[in-house]
Motif scaffolding. Structure first.
Motif, mmCIF file in Angstrom:
data_model
loop_
_atom_site.group_PDB
_atom_site.id
_atom_site.type_symbol
_atom_site.label_atom_id
_atom_site.label_comp_id
_atom_site.label_asym_id
_atom_site.label_seq_id
_atom_site.Cartn_x
_atom_site.Cartn_y
_atom_site.Cartn_z
ATOM 1 N N ALA A 1 0.838 -1.206 0.000
ATOM 2 C CA ALA A 1 0.000 0.000 0.000
ATOM 3 C C ALA A 1 0.874 1.258 0.000
ATOM 4 O O ALA A 1 0.563 2.241 -0.673
ATOM 5 C CB ALA A 1 -0.931 -0.010 1.211
ATOM 6 N N THR A 2 1.967 1.216 0.733
ATOM 7 C CA THR A 2 2.826 2.403 0.808
ATOM 8 C C THR A 2 3.518 2.663 -0.533
ATOM 9 O O THR A 2 3.596 3.816 -0.970
ATOM 10 C CB THR A 2 3.857 2.263 1.951
ATOM 11 N N TRP A 3 3.992 1.583 -1.219
ATOM 12 C CA TRP A 3 4.588 1.828 -2.555
ATOM 13 C C TRP A 3 3.565 2.417 -3.500
ATOM 14 O O TRP A 3 3.856 3.288 -4.288
ATOM 15 C CB TRP A 3 5.024 0.526 -3.257
ATOM 16 N N GLU A 4 2.329 1.844 -3.441
ATOM 17 C CA GLU A 4 1.374 2.163 -4.498
ATOM 18 C C GLU A 4 0.577 3.439 -4.233
ATOM 19 O O GLU A 4 0.102 4.064 -5.171
ATOM 20 C CB GLU A 4 0.436 0.967 -4.729
ATOM 21 N N THR A 5 0.390 3.785 -2.951
ATOM 22 C CA THR A 5 -0.460 4.951 -2.666
ATOM 23 C C THR A 5 0.246 6.001 -1.804
ATOM 24 O O THR A 5 -0.243 7.116 -1.674
ATOM 25 C CB THR A 5 -1.737 4.530 -1.906
ATOM 26 N N GLY A 6 1.342 5.609 -1.176
ATOM 27 C CA GLY A 6 2.024 6.520 -0.253
ATOM 28 C C GLY A 6 1.593 6.319 1.189
ATOM 29 O O GLY A 6 2.167 6.913 2.098
ATOM 30 N N PHE A 7 0.562 5.490 1.420
ATOM 31 C CA PHE A 7 0.032 5.295 2.772
ATOM 32 C C PHE A 7 -0.075 3.803 3.104
ATOM 33 O O PHE A 7 -0.349 2.998 2.220
ATOM 34 C CB PHE A 7 -1.348 5.948 2.905
ATOM 35 N N PRO A 8 0.066 3.447 4.404
ATOM 36 C CA PRO A 8 0.106 2.018 4.729
ATOM 37 C C PRO A 8 -1.253 1.352 4.966
ATOM 38 O O PRO A 8 -1.324 0.119 5.047
ATOM 39 C CB PRO A 8 0.937 1.999 6.019
ATOM 40 N N MET A 9 -2.306 2.107 5.131
ATOM 41 C CA MET A 9 -3.637 1.516 5.442
ATOM 42 C C MET A 9 -4.678 2.641 5.351
ATOM 43 O O MET A 9 -4.314 3.796 5.094
ATOM 44 C CB MET A 9 -3.633 0.937 6.865
ATOM 45 N N ALA A 10 -5.944 2.300 5.570
ATOM 46 C CA ALA A 10 -7.027 3.304 5.660
ATOM 47 C C ALA A 10 -6.959 4.328 4.525
ATOM 48 O O ALA A 10 -6.968 5.537 4.753
ATOM 49 C CB ALA A 10 -6.989 3.996 7.020
ATOM 50 N N ILE A 11 -6.921 3.849 3.272
ATOM 51 C CA ILE A 11 -6.720 4.738 2.113
ATOM 52 C C ILE A 11 -8.055 4.954 1.399
ATOM 53 O O ILE A 11 -8.710 3.992 0.985
ATOM 54 C CB ILE A 11 -5.700 4.105 1.134
ATOM 55 N N ASP A 12 -8.432 6.208 1.267
ATOM 56 C CA ASP A 12 -9.712 6.570 0.672
ATOM 57 C C ASP A 12 -9.480 7.091 -0.754
ATOM 58 O O ASP A 12 -8.757 8.071 -0.944
ATOM 59 C CB ASP A 12 -10.358 7.659 1.541
ATOM 60 N N PHE A 13 -10.100 6.412 -1.758
ATOM 61 C CA PHE A 13 -9.941 6.825 -3.154
ATOM 62 C C PHE A 13 -11.146 7.639 -3.648
ATOM 63 O O PHE A 13 -11.259 7.878 -4.847
ATOM 64 C CB PHE A 13 -9.775 5.595 -4.056
ATOM 65 N N ALA A 14 -12.036 8.046 -2.731
ATOM 66 C CA ALA A 14 -13.273 8.722 -3.163
ATOM 67 C C ALA A 14 -12.986 10.004 -3.948
ATOM 68 O O ALA A 14 -13.765 10.392 -4.814
ATOM 69 C CB ALA A 14 -14.143 9.044 -1.950
ATOM 70 N N ARG A 15 -11.869 10.677 -3.620
ATOM 71 C CA ARG A 15 -11.561 11.935 -4.305
ATOM 72 C C ARG A 15 -10.854 11.722 -5.646
ATOM 73 O O ARG A 15 -10.493 12.683 -6.321
ATOM 74 C CB ARG A 15 -10.659 12.798 -3.405
ATOM 75 N N GLY A 16 -10.591 10.441 -5.994
ATOM 76 C CA GLY A 16 -9.875 10.171 -7.241
ATOM 77 C C GLY A 16 -8.379 10.054 -7.032
ATOM 78 O O GLY A 16 -7.633 9.760 -7.946
ATOM 79 N N TYR A 17 -7.937 10.334 -5.818
ATOM 80 C CA TYR A 17 -6.527 10.165 -5.463
ATOM 81 C C TYR A 17 -6.495 9.630 -4.028
ATOM 82 O O TYR A 17 -7.485 9.742 -3.299
ATOM 83 C CB TYR A 17 -5.762 11.498 -5.576
ATOM 84 N N PRO A 18 -5.367 9.049 -3.614
ATOM 85 C CA PRO A 18 -5.339 8.465 -2.260
ATOM 86 C C PRO A 18 -5.362 9.529 -1.158
ATOM 87 O O PRO A 18 -4.599 10.488 -1.222
ATOM 88 C CB PRO A 18 -4.008 7.693 -2.224
ATOM 89 N N TYR A 19 -6.273 9.359 -0.217
ATOM 90 C CA TYR A 19 -6.386 10.256 0.939
ATOM 91 C C TYR A 19 -6.359 9.376 2.179
ATOM 92 O O TYR A 19 -6.948 8.293 2.193
ATOM 93 C CB TYR A 19 -7.691 11.035 0.849
ATOM 94 N N TYR A 20 -5.662 9.832 3.226
ATOM 95 C CA TYR A 20 -5.430 8.952 4.384
ATOM 96 C C TYR A 20 -5.540 9.754 5.663
ATOM 97 O O TYR A 20 -4.881 10.793 5.793
ATOM 98 C CB TYR A 20 -4.027 8.380 4.213
ATOM 99 N N ASN A 21 -6.400 9.338 6.546
ATOM 100 C CA ASN A 21 -6.505 10.016 7.831
ATOM 101 C C ASN A 21 -7.118 9.053 8.846
ATOM 102 O O ASN A 21 -8.321 9.108 9.117
ATOM 103 C CB ASN A 21 -7.356 11.288 7.699
ATOM 104 N N PRO A 22 -6.281 8.120 9.390
ATOM 105 C CA PRO A 22 -6.824 7.162 10.365
ATOM 106 C C PRO A 22 -7.541 7.907 11.491
ATOM 107 O O PRO A 22 -7.077 8.948 11.942
ATOM 108 C CB PRO A 22 -5.573 6.445 10.886
#
Ligand code: SF4
Length: 434
Positions: free
Chosen positions: A302-323
Motif C-alpha cells: 500500500a505504501t509503494w502504491e499509494t504513499g500510505f500504509p492503510m485506511a486509504i480513501d480513493f473517493a476523491r480520485g486520489y489516495p487520501y489517508y486520515n486514520p
C-alpha cells in the motif's frame, strides 16, 4: 511421495521458512518443524470449515451458484455503491493486495487492512518518529538483551523465540538462551513472562509512563522519576534502564498490549524515542510482533502504491489517508459505507458490535477460503485458495523481509489474486456499459 522442503508457514508474522511438507494424493500428510499453530493450518485446513462453493444470498439464504455468477453479482454491488469499504487482505499475498488496491481505485472505495485493529498505531508512530529496526537474522546473531513488551510469543508466535530471539544461537550469540537476558513487560504474568529472566508488571494503560521514565534515566535525569512509575518501584525501573543501556544489542519486541492500550500510537512513538536514546550508548532496535502473516506486506504494498500504509480513501480520485476518519471501524461506526468487501479477514468476529450491525445492513462480498461469522452476513461468498498451501505468492515477515510462499497442493479454487482481477475486469466492463 513428494517431500517439499523450505516451505513457508503462512500463519503468523514469523513466517517460518524451514517447514518440510510431505504430500500424498494431493493431501498434506506430514509436517516437520512447524509449531502447533502452523501444524493446524497445514494439516487442519482439510478439516476446517471450508467454503465449498461460490454462493449468493437469495430470499435470505446463501445458495450455490457458479463462480461467474458471484463475480457478476459482486461487480453489480460495487458499481451501484457510492461508498464501498474494502477490508482485510492480510492473510493473502502481496500480489492480491496490489490487485485489491487497483480495484479500490477503480471503484473509488476505501481500502483498509487488519492493522486497523492491531498495529495501525505502530504505522502512525513510525511515520512520526521512525522505526529503528533490524532483520530477525541480525537479532538472532547479535542481540544479548531481548524485551517482549505487551506480547506473548509463547502463545501467539510459538517458534519466534527458538528461531530468531531468546533461545536461538547465532554468530555472536553462540550460547543461545544462556548468553541472552530476556525481559518481559506486561500487565499480567503470561507464559512468556514465566520463562523470562526479569518480569516487570505494569499497571494497565501505563506503558507511556514507564517508557518516559526509562528515557529520563537513560538520558541522565533519574532525579525526576518518582518513587513508583506505572506501578513499578523506582529501583526496578532503574535496573531495567541499566539492563537496556549496558546491553551490546537490545531489541524491544512489542505487541498489541502496547499499540492498543491507552495512549495508543504515542506508546510506539515513545518506544521509538527510547530506542534513539539507547543508541547514544549501545545498539538498540524495535520490532512489532505482527499477527496475520502478511499484515506487514499489506503496509509495504500500500505504501509503494499509494504513499500510505492503510485506511486509504480513493473517493476523491486520489489516495487520501486520515486514520480516525478513514479507518474501517471509523467508517462503519459512522454508518457510512453502503457496501463492503471483506477478504482474508473476519470483520464479523473481530469488529465492535456497532460496526458489525452496520455491515449486516449493507451488501457484503466475502472472499475467503473459510466460513466464519462474516459469512453469516455476506450476500456474495467467493471461496478462495489458501495462499502458502494451494497458491504461491509473496509475503513480508514482521521485520519487513519478503519471502516467497510455495504452492504445495492443487486446488479447484481461484486465488485471491485471480478473483480480484476478474472482479476488476467485470467492474470495468459494467462501467463501460458493455
Ligand atoms: Fe507458523 Fe508462526 Fe508457528 Fe512459525 S511460529 S510455524 S510462522 S505459526
Amino acid at each position: 511421495m513428494p517431500v517439499i522442503k523450505d516451505a513457508v508457514c503462512s500463519l503468523c508474522g514469523s513466517l517460518c521458512d524451514d517447514i518440510t511438507v510431505t504430500v500424498e494424493d494431493n493431501k498434506i500428510t506430514k509436517i516437520e518443524n512447524a509449531c502447533i499453530l502452523g501444524h493446524s493450518k497445514f494439516v487442519g485446513m482439510f478439516e476446517h470449515d471450508r467454503i465449498e462453493t461460490p454462493m449468493v444470498r437469495k430470499d435470505g439464504e446463501l445458495v450455490p451458484v457458479s463462480y461467474e455468477e458471484t463475480i457478476e453479482a459482486a461487480a453489480k454491488i460495487l458499481v451501484n455503491s457510492r461508498r464501498t469499504l474494502s477490508y482485510g487482505w492480510c492473510s493473502t499475498s502481496c500480489e492480491a493486495v496490489s490487485g485489491a488496491i487497483q480495484l479500490a481505485e477503480e471503484t473509488g472505495s476505501i481500502i483498509d487492512s487488519t492493522a486497523n485493529v492491531c498495529h495501525g498505531p505502530t504505522a502512525l508512530a513510525a511515520q512520526e518518529k521512525g522505526s529503528p529496526s533490524a532483520s530477525l537474522g541480525e537479532i538472532k546473531n547479535r542481540a544479548d538483551v531481548i524485551v517482549f513488551w505487551g506480547c506473548n510469543p509463547v502463545h501467539a508466535h510459538p517458534r519466534h523465540m527458538s528461531r530468531y530471539s531468546s533461545f536461538s544461537k547465532g554468530f555472536f550469540t553462540e550460547k543461545g538462551r544462556k548468553g541472552r537476558k530476556m525481559v518481559v513487560v506486561d500487565v499480567r504474568k503470561t507464559d512468556t513472562a514465566k520463562i523470562a529472566d526479569k518480569y516487570v508488571e505494569i499497571e494497565q494503560g501505563s506503558d507511556l509512563l514507564l517508557v518516559t521514565a526509562l528515557r529520563s534515566i537513560v538520558n541522565g535525569h533519574e532525579d525526576v522519576v518518582p518513587e513508583t512509575v506505572a506501578g513499578v518501584p523506582k529501583a526496578e525501573v532503574l535496573e531495567l534502564a541499566e539492563t537496556l543501556k549496558n546491553a551490546k544489542f537490545t531489541c524491544i519486541f512489542f505487541g498489541m498490549g502496547v499499540t492498543q492500550s491507552r495512549s495508543k500510537y504515542k506508546n510506539g512513538d515513545a518506544v521509538s524515542s527510547l530506542i534513539s536514546d539507547l543508541n547514544q550508548h549501545t545498539k538498540a532496535v524495535m520490532i512489532g510482533m505482527r499477527g496475520h502473516y502478511n499484515v506487514t506486506g499489506f503496509g509495504q504494498v500500500a505504501t509503494w502504491e499509494t504513499g500510505f500504509p492503510m485506511a486509504i480513501d480513493f473517493a476523491r480520485g486520489y489516495p487520501y489517508y486520515n486514520p480516525g476518519e478513514t479507518g474501517a471501524n471509523d467508517l462503519l461506526v459512522r454508518e457510512e459505507p453502503d457496501a463492503a468487501i471483506i477478504a482474508a479477514a473476519d470483520a464479523g468476529a473481530h469488529f465492535p458490535q456497532k460496526a458489525v450491525r452496520h455491515l449486516a445492513r449493507i451488501p457484503v462480498i466475502q472472499i475467503d477460503p473459510y466460513a466464519n461469522p462474516t459469512t453469516e452476513i455476506a450476500d456474495v461468498v467467493i471461496p478462495a485458495a489458501v495462499v502458502g498451501i494451494e497458491a504461491e505468492g509473496t509475503a513480508y515477515r514482521m521485520d519487513a523481509i519478503s519471502l516467497r510462499m510455495k504452492k504445495l497442493i492443487d486446488t479447484e479454487f481461484k486465488t485471491d489474486e485471480e478473483i480480484v482481477k476478474d472482479l476488476t475486469a467485470k467492474v470495468r466492463e459494467m462501467k463501460r456499459g458493455v
